[in-house]
Design a protein around this motif. Structure first.
Motif, short mmCIF file in Angstrom:
data_model
loop_
_atom_site.label_atom_id
_atom_site.label_comp_id
_atom_site.label_asym_id
_atom_site.label_seq_id
_atom_site.Cartn_x
_atom_site.Cartn_y
_atom_site.Cartn_z
N ALA A 149 0.85 -1.21 0.00
CA ALA A 149 0.00 0.00 0.00
C ALA A 149 0.88 1.25 0.00
CB ALA A 149 -0.90 0.00 1.23
N LYS A 150 0.42 2.27 -0.70
CA LYS A 150 1.16 3.53 -0.76
C LYS A 150 0.80 4.38 0.46
CE LYS A 150 3.55 6.69 -3.06
NZ LYS A 150 5.00 6.53 -3.03
N ARG A 151 1.82 4.88 1.14
CA ARG A 151 1.59 5.62 2.38
C ARG A 151 1.99 7.08 2.26
NH1 ARG A 151 3.98 0.26 5.02
NH2 ARG A 151 1.97 -0.71 5.45
N GLY A 152 1.27 7.92 2.97
CA GLY A 152 1.59 9.34 2.99
C GLY A 152 1.76 9.84 4.42
N VAL A 153 2.58 10.85 4.57
CA VAL A 153 2.80 11.46 5.89
C VAL A 153 2.66 12.97 5.72
CG1 VAL A 153 4.48 11.87 7.74
CG2 VAL A 153 4.43 9.65 6.57
N ILE A 154 1.83 13.57 6.57
CA ILE A 154 1.70 15.04 6.56
C ILE A 154 2.24 15.55 7.90
CG2 ILE A 154 0.10 17.00 6.47
CD1 ILE A 154 -1.80 15.18 4.83
N ILE A 155 3.28 16.36 7.83
CA ILE A 155 3.87 16.92 9.04
C ILE A 155 3.50 18.40 9.11
CG2 ILE A 155 6.06 17.47 10.20
CD1 ILE A 155 7.14 14.81 9.01
N VAL A 156 2.74 18.74 10.14
CA VAL A 156 2.23 20.11 10.25
C VAL A 156 3.15 20.88 11.18
CG1 VAL A 156 0.20 21.52 10.73
CG2 VAL A 156 -0.08 19.15 9.99
N ALA A 157 3.79 21.92 10.64
CA ALA A 157 4.77 22.68 11.41
C ALA A 157 4.41 24.15 11.31
CB ALA A 157 6.18 22.41 10.90
N GLY A 158 3.36 24.53 12.02
CA GLY A 158 2.81 25.86 11.79
C GLY A 158 2.92 26.84 12.93
N LEU A 186 9.12 4.53 7.68
CA LEU A 186 8.24 4.20 6.56
C LEU A 186 8.96 4.42 5.23
CD1 LEU A 186 5.06 6.12 7.84
CD2 LEU A 186 5.57 3.69 8.17
N PRO A 187 9.91 3.54 4.87
CA PRO A 187 10.63 3.75 3.62
C PRO A 187 9.65 3.78 2.45
CG PRO A 187 11.58 1.94 4.89
CD PRO A 187 10.29 2.29 5.55
N GLY A 188 9.84 4.73 1.55
CA GLY A 188 8.97 4.81 0.37
C GLY A 188 7.73 5.67 0.58
N ALA A 189 7.48 6.10 1.81
CA ALA A 189 6.28 6.93 2.04
C ALA A 189 6.50 8.33 1.48
CB ALA A 189 6.00 7.02 3.54
N GLU A 190 5.42 8.95 1.03
CA GLU A 190 5.49 10.35 0.60
C GLU A 190 5.39 11.25 1.82
OE1 GLU A 190 2.86 10.12 -3.44
OE2 GLU A 190 2.68 11.93 -2.22
N ILE A 191 6.32 12.17 1.96
CA ILE A 191 6.29 13.05 3.13
C ILE A 191 6.05 14.49 2.68
CG2 ILE A 191 7.60 13.94 5.11
CD1 ILE A 191 9.11 11.30 5.21
N VAL A 192 5.00 15.09 3.24
CA VAL A 192 4.67 16.48 2.94
C VAL A 192 4.80 17.29 4.23
CG1 VAL A 192 2.83 18.08 2.26
CG2 VAL A 192 3.08 15.88 1.09
N VAL A 193 5.54 18.37 4.19
CA VAL A 193 5.67 19.25 5.35
C VAL A 193 4.89 20.53 5.05
CG1 VAL A 193 7.28 20.54 6.80
CG2 VAL A 193 7.93 18.30 5.91
N VAL A 194 3.99 20.87 5.98
CA VAL A 194 3.17 22.08 5.79
C VAL A 194 3.70 23.18 6.71
CG1 VAL A 194 0.84 23.02 5.69
CG2 VAL A 194 1.19 20.55 5.42
N LEU A 195 4.08 24.29 6.12
CA LEU A 195 4.65 25.42 6.87
C LEU A 195 3.88 26.69 6.55
CD1 LEU A 195 8.40 24.80 6.02
CD2 LEU A 195 7.47 24.81 8.33
N PRO A 196 3.91 27.66 7.46
CA PRO A 196 3.36 28.97 7.11
C PRO A 196 4.14 29.53 5.91
CG PRO A 196 3.85 28.86 9.47
CD PRO A 196 4.47 27.65 8.83
N GLN A 197 3.45 30.19 4.99
CA GLN A 197 4.09 30.76 3.79
C GLN A 197 5.38 31.52 4.15
OE1 GLN A 197 3.07 30.64 0.27
NE2 GLN A 197 5.18 31.37 0.25
N GLU A 198 5.31 32.31 5.24
CA GLU A 198 6.46 33.18 5.58
C GLU A 198 7.66 32.41 6.12
OE1 GLU A 198 3.46 33.13 6.98
OE2 GLU A 198 3.51 33.61 9.12
N HIS A 199 7.50 31.10 6.38
CA HIS A 199 8.65 30.33 6.89
C HIS A 199 9.27 29.41 5.84
CE1 HIS A 199 7.03 30.75 11.26
NE2 HIS A 199 7.74 31.80 10.89
N ILE A 200 8.68 29.37 4.67
CA ILE A 200 9.16 28.39 3.67
C ILE A 200 10.60 28.67 3.23
CG2 ILE A 200 8.80 27.57 1.29
CD1 ILE A 200 5.89 27.23 1.93
N ALA A 201 10.90 29.92 2.98
CA ALA A 201 12.27 30.26 2.54
C ALA A 201 13.27 29.94 3.66
CB ALA A 201 12.35 31.73 2.15
#
Lengths: 225, 225
Positions: free
Chosen positions: B2-11, B45-60
């Motif tokens: 199964a394909k797995r995803g991870v959402i890390i919320v860093a706000g 979780l090798p192979g999992a898609e990892i998405v990190v969500v940040l406030p727009q002003e912290h991305i850079a």
């Protein structure tokens, strides 16, 4: 000056600490946990009567330990079956002229002198007070197989020392034991007395797990720097 | 598999940390907090898609930091106003073939690989699950000037990662925002889905205060020994 009393309840068995030594006797920053607690109260409240309540089977162990460390003057009494019974033993060991009493968990060794002093000043104007801190986590209430969220904004984590006018406390502990008595404040509430909340300290935790001891050692190292 | 995803919320904004650097970027054990979180999930979780969500002003700022440390491959997206909006952005950034999703607080950097792996195995048999730990303190619920005790035995502290079947999660986040949505589980509950509780970890705390950082450093030192 009003005569003050301190009851330090050190009754845990240490099963959660994965250690044969009860957690109140573990060494923290070079001295037993309960010794640190006693010394902090003695420094914050010079002249206060300090009573330490221990399970009967730990009294000899504690006296042996206490003789090997620098521990402020205190009286040591045996507790009872429930925490309610132990606190009652502590109250009976205080002089009748004590006017204000602080009751504290022996394993909350990180309590600050500042919190103790502030609470002792405040109790002169209210009947009963407890320190609380905001809840930072999310919580659920479980009911069998189901669970539901409880609003964090209304939730407060209760700490000790809990302070009372001595006459109120004596009347409260003359009541019959009730399983609803989960701390000293709930016993006093049994009389219909209002409990005042004051701001506690995030670091004033109950040392109940090995992780807590690591945290406590780190906190002490930092406060010494 | 199964394909797995991870959402890390860093706000978070870091106001409670008494630091100008948002807490998710503070250095813990030699790397930024959120880098440690990302790396733990990548190893668990090798192979999992990892998405990190940040406030727009912290991305850079984050891209700059991430380039200087060893951080596992991840996608970085801007969040929204509420946590609800941020998670929604994270879900949209996942591939459509992802079947199971773990959503995690970026500042819970002490989460273990074991908890992540166990939760990911368990989610294949339930729709939604969250890790919880027993409450060891006493709690009161305040209502204006009054407060009353709440039974600790029924109270659980909610943690992350919270795991969901991806289709359930997508349906849940298609709902309109409701202030009752305090975490991802409450959003999914909005569909009438039952939330399964699994055993969390006492050390898996949200790093929100300077004391928490001291604790985290001590925990890391101990686990390295």
């Amino acid at each position: 000056m009003a005569k003050r009393g301190v009851i330090i309840v050190a009754g845990g068995s240490g099963s959660r600490m994965q250690s044969s030594l009860p957690k109140q006797f573990m060494i923290l920053g070079g001295e037993p946990v309960v010794a640190r607690t006693i010394n902090t109260f003695a420094e914050a409240l010079p002249g206060a009567e300090i009573v330490v309540v221990l399970p009967q089977e730990h009294i000899a162990l504690w006296k042996n330990l206490a003789a090997r460390f620098d521990v402020a003057v205190h009286k040591c009494v045996a507790g009872g079956k429930e925490r309610f019974d132990s606190v009652k033993c502590g109250i009976e060991a205080l002089s009748p002229e004590v006017e204000y009493v602080a009751i504290h968990d022996g394993v909350r060794a990180l309590v600050s002198k500042r919190l103790i002093i502030n609470a002792m000043l405040k109790i002169e104007s209210v009947e009963a007070l407890i320190p609380v801190v905001d809840a930072v986590d999310s919580y659920r209430v479980v009911e069998g197989e189901e669970s539901e969220v409880i609003s964090r904004s209304k939730l407060r984590i209760v700490q000790t020392p809990q302070l009372f006018r001595a006459d109120t406390l004596r009347r409260a502990y003359a009541q019959e034991y009730n399983p609803r008595f989960t701390d000293d404040a709930t016993v006093v509430e049994g009389l219909g007395v209002k409990i005042t909340l004051i701001e506690g300290e995030r670091s004033n935790i109950k040392l109940t797990t090995p992780e807590d001891m690591i945290y406590a050692e780190a906190m002490l190292r930092q406060s010494e720097n």
